[in-house]
Design an enzyme around this catalytic site. Structure first.
Site, short mmCIF file in Angstrom:
data_model
loop_
_atom_site.label_atom_id
_atom_site.label_comp_id
_atom_site.label_asym_id
_atom_site.label_seq_id
_atom_site.Cartn_x
_atom_site.Cartn_y
_atom_site.Cartn_z
N LYS A 119 0.82 -1.22 0.00
CA LYS A 119 0.00 0.00 0.00
C LYS A 119 0.85 1.27 0.00
O LYS A 119 0.46 2.28 -0.58
CB LYS A 119 -0.92 0.00 1.21
CG LYS A 119 -2.02 -1.05 1.12
CD LYS A 119 -2.86 -1.04 2.37
CE LYS A 119 -3.66 -2.32 2.47
NZ LYS A 119 -5.08 -2.17 2.42
N GLU A 203 -4.08 7.55 7.69
CA GLU A 203 -4.85 8.31 6.70
C GLU A 203 -5.96 9.06 7.42
O GLU A 203 -6.49 8.56 8.42
CB GLU A 203 -5.55 7.35 5.72
CG GLU A 203 -4.76 6.99 4.51
CD GLU A 203 -5.45 5.92 3.68
OE1 GLU A 203 -6.64 5.62 3.92
OE2 GLU A 203 -4.80 5.39 2.78
N HIS A 238 -14.79 -3.41 7.62
CA HIS A 238 -13.99 -3.07 6.43
C HIS A 238 -13.93 -4.20 5.41
O HIS A 238 -13.06 -4.20 4.55
CB HIS A 238 -12.57 -2.63 6.81
CG HIS A 238 -12.54 -1.58 7.87
ND1 HIS A 238 -13.16 -0.36 7.73
CD2 HIS A 238 -11.97 -1.57 9.10
CE1 HIS A 238 -12.98 0.36 8.82
NE2 HIS A 238 -12.27 -0.36 9.67
N ARG A 294 -4.85 -8.70 -8.63
CA ARG A 294 -5.39 -10.06 -8.78
C ARG A 294 -6.84 -9.98 -9.23
O ARG A 294 -7.40 -8.89 -9.34
CB ARG A 294 -5.33 -10.76 -7.42
CG ARG A 294 -6.04 -9.91 -6.37
CD ARG A 294 -6.22 -10.63 -5.07
NE ARG A 294 -6.59 -9.74 -3.99
CZ ARG A 294 -7.80 -9.30 -3.72
NH1 ARG A 294 -8.81 -9.64 -4.47
NH2 ARG A 294 -8.02 -8.49 -2.69
P1 ADP Z 1 -7.88 -3.84 2.78
O1 ADP Z 1 -6.72 -4.00 1.86
O2 ADP Z 1 -7.64 -4.46 4.13
O3 ADP Z 1 -9.16 -4.25 2.15
P2 ADP Z 1 -8.39 -1.01 2.21
O4 ADP Z 1 -7.35 0.02 2.30
O5 ADP Z 1 -8.77 -1.48 0.83
O6 ADP Z 1 -7.96 -2.29 3.09
O7 ADP Z 1 -9.69 -0.53 2.94
C1 ADP Z 1 -10.80 -1.36 3.20
C2 ADP Z 1 -11.98 -0.53 3.64
O8 ADP Z 1 -11.66 0.19 4.83
C3 ADP Z 1 -12.42 0.52 2.65
O9 ADP Z 1 -13.26 0.02 1.64
C4 ADP Z 1 -13.13 1.51 3.56
O10 ADP Z 1 -14.41 1.08 3.89
C5 ADP Z 1 -12.26 1.47 4.82
N1 ADP Z 1 -11.23 2.52 4.75
C6 ADP Z 1 -9.93 2.38 4.43
N2 ADP Z 1 -9.30 3.57 4.46
C7 ADP Z 1 -10.21 4.49 4.82
C8 ADP Z 1 -10.19 5.91 5.02
N3 ADP Z 1 -9.07 6.61 4.90
N4 ADP Z 1 -11.34 6.51 5.36
C9 ADP Z 1 -12.48 5.83 5.50
N5 ADP Z 1 -12.58 4.49 5.33
C10 ADP Z 1 -11.47 3.83 4.99
#
Ligand code: ADP
Length: 498
Positions: A119, A203, A238, A294
């Site tokens: 990431k 973030e 999440h 993927r």
């Molecule tokens: P993972 O790789 O574990 O799936 P992500 O970074 O894709 O993690 O985030 C998964 C979910 O977490 C997002 O779809 C959102 O719902 C929440 N999320 C992640 N970052 C943020 C953020 N900065 N603000 C609000 N929600 C977030």
């Protein structure tokens, strides 16, 4: 250069293994299922051409073991390996190990995975391309003191995430300075045990955002196209539960900008095959979240509205066919048709807040019909164990409009029967009836806001009742109706197959 794949190894299990087998069957490719000891009772095991046991049930000793998977693929005489999703699918070392062993890895190169899969490096690349990112801190200084200071500078709420994270694990939302230390330390601990690295980043937490992602696809010549978007805002902890294509929330203009951003980062990383660029979308602004290198769990909704087969396209591209596998030159001009919705069926008890439910599957009925698709890896008599992810199936529907697709999904769920374990089907039914979901306005906080408590027990549907009566007749039972809260419930372990 094109190299015809004659036999392909599948380094995965469950419904995605079945999905890959189906694509191979259509391409006249034989399959080698690389499975753990417990997965001999699974649909993929029954369908694969050849099966090779690569270790015991714990994932570290089988599905996450790079050497065992590479050796298994070689021993099975495969020329290629499809990693599915989860497990080793985003592991650059695995992609490299396959290549070093002379196997085609069905996915992007190890180098692209390194650039996008982590990431933090993904954000650095996005930043260099001028793509919008959520404000945050991705620095090397990982001391708790520095992280707390950075969180305060960003402004609460702030989310702390594992750099190597995935599947929604290792994330904590911090709402005030006083709770930062404890939550950061706990995120670091979780990151270390789940991903082997305690590196985290911060973030700004967007608390009324939608999750919208674009399907990208890179061909063998380095060109990256997009196949429209999916909305995955319905999430618990999440993790996505319901996904749809295309998002009901984007204007043409925003959709165009987001899709251009998605292709730009794909091309910059030399992306090949199927990938997903995830965004958060709030107040008409979009922010790049991460790239998944993927096939995505929710790929069927894109397939349904775009009329493509992403797994076949992945395999054809991996063997060197030029223009996006079978998608053809005009793939970029494809327009979406109708609306598709997917929901993930989990083996869990919705009346006890979603605790996992394991056991042998009894009667299972997936009601076939037009615009209905069922992706499942286990059938009546198979065991749902506690070793793996509790997702047992995906139900996907297609119809001409979103309201019709929602209506169809409710009908399909009401006609689906899964006995032997509890499932989240009653929970999904409530979500599909919720006015905010129906309006399409839901954000990623939807579940927290409206569905944080266990749902009330519901009576069996007419179809479930019919199956119960039939089983009773067959086993000569005369006891009174089912009680879902106790073990004699047909939803738990008593009513085993008819
Ligand atoms: P993972 O790789 O574990 O799936 P992500 O970074 O894709 O993690 O985030 C998964 C979910 O977490 C997002 O779809 C959102 O719902 C929440 N999320 C992640 N970052 C943020 C953020 N900065 N603000 C609000 N929600 C977030």
């Amino acid at each position: 250069m094109s190299q015809r794949i004659q036999r392909l190894a599948i380094a995965n299990r469950g419904e995605v293994a079945v999905r890959i087998i189906r694509a191979c069957e259509e391409l006249d490719i034989e399959t080698v299922l690389l499975h753990s000891e417990v997965d001999i009772n699974s649909r993929a095991y029954r369908l694969a051409t050849k099966k090779i046991c690569i270790g015991p049930a714990p994932t570290a000793e089988s599905y996450l073991n790079i050497v065992a998977n590479v050796n298994g693929a070689k021993a099975g005489g495969a020329q290629a390996v499809h990693p599915g999703f989860g497990f080793l699918s985003e592991n650059a070392d695995f992609a490299q190990a396959c290549k070093d062993a002379g196997l085609i890895f069905v996915g992007p190169s190890a180098e692209s995975i390194r650039k996008l899969g982590d990431k933090v490096s993904c954000k650095a690349l996005a930043k260099s391309l001028g793509l919008p990112l959520v404000p945050g801190y991705q620095g090397e200084d990982q001391s708790v003191e520095r992280l707390v200071k950075e969180a305060e500078a960003i402004g609460f709420p702030v989310i702390v995430k594992a750099a190597a994270g995935g599947g929604g694990r290792g994330m904590k939302v911090m709402r005030k300075s006083q709770e930062c230390k404890e939550l950061i330390e706990s995120a670091q601990r979780e990151a270390r045990s789940a991903f082997g690295s305690e590196k985290v980043f911060l973030e700004k937490y967007l608390d009324r955002a939608k999750h919208i992602e674009f399907q990208i696809f890179g061909d063998a010549t380095g060109k990256v196209i997009q196949l429209m978007d999916r909305e995955c805002s319905v999430q618990r902890r999440h993790q996505k539960i319901i996904e749809e294509a295309i998002s009901p929330s984007l204007t043409l203009e925003v959709r165009r900008k987001m899709s251009e951003a998605a292709c730009l980062i794909g091309e910059a990383a030399g992306y090949r095959g199927a990938g997903t660029v995830e965004f958060l979308f709030q107040d008409d602004q979009f922010y790049l979240l991460e790239v998944n290198t993927r096939l995505q769990v929710e790929h069927p909704v894109t397939e349904m509205v775009m009329g493509v087969d992403l797994v076949k396209a992945q395999i054809l591209t991996a063997q060197g066919d030029a223009v996006f596998g079978h998608l053809g030159q005009a793939a970029n001009q494809r327009q979406p048709h109708g609306h598709a919705i997917e929901c993930r069926i989990y083996a869990e008890n919705p009346f006890l807040g979603g605790v996992p439910s394991t056991g042998k599957l009894g009667t299972v009925v997936w009601p076939e019909g037009p615009g209905r698709r069922f992706e499942y890896g286990f059938e009546s008599g198979d065991e749902i164990t506690s070793y793996y992810d509790p997702m047992i199936a995906k139900v996907i529907v297609w119809d001409e409009t979103r309201p019709r697709a929602i209506k169809k999904m409710k009908k399909v769920l009401s006609e689906s029967v899964v006995f032997g374990v509890h499932t989240n089907i009653p929970y999904l039914q409530e979500i599909f009836s919720h006015p905010e979901f129906v309006s399409g306005k839901m954000t990623t906080r939807f579940i927290d806001q409206y569905f944080s408590a266990p749902i009330e027990a519901v009576a069996p549907t007419p179809i479930e009742e019919k199956v119960i009566q039939e089983v009773k007749r067959k086993v000569g039972q005369t006891s009174s109706g089912p009680d879902q809260a106790n073990e004699s419930s047909p939803f738990s372990s008593f009513w085993r197959g008819v």
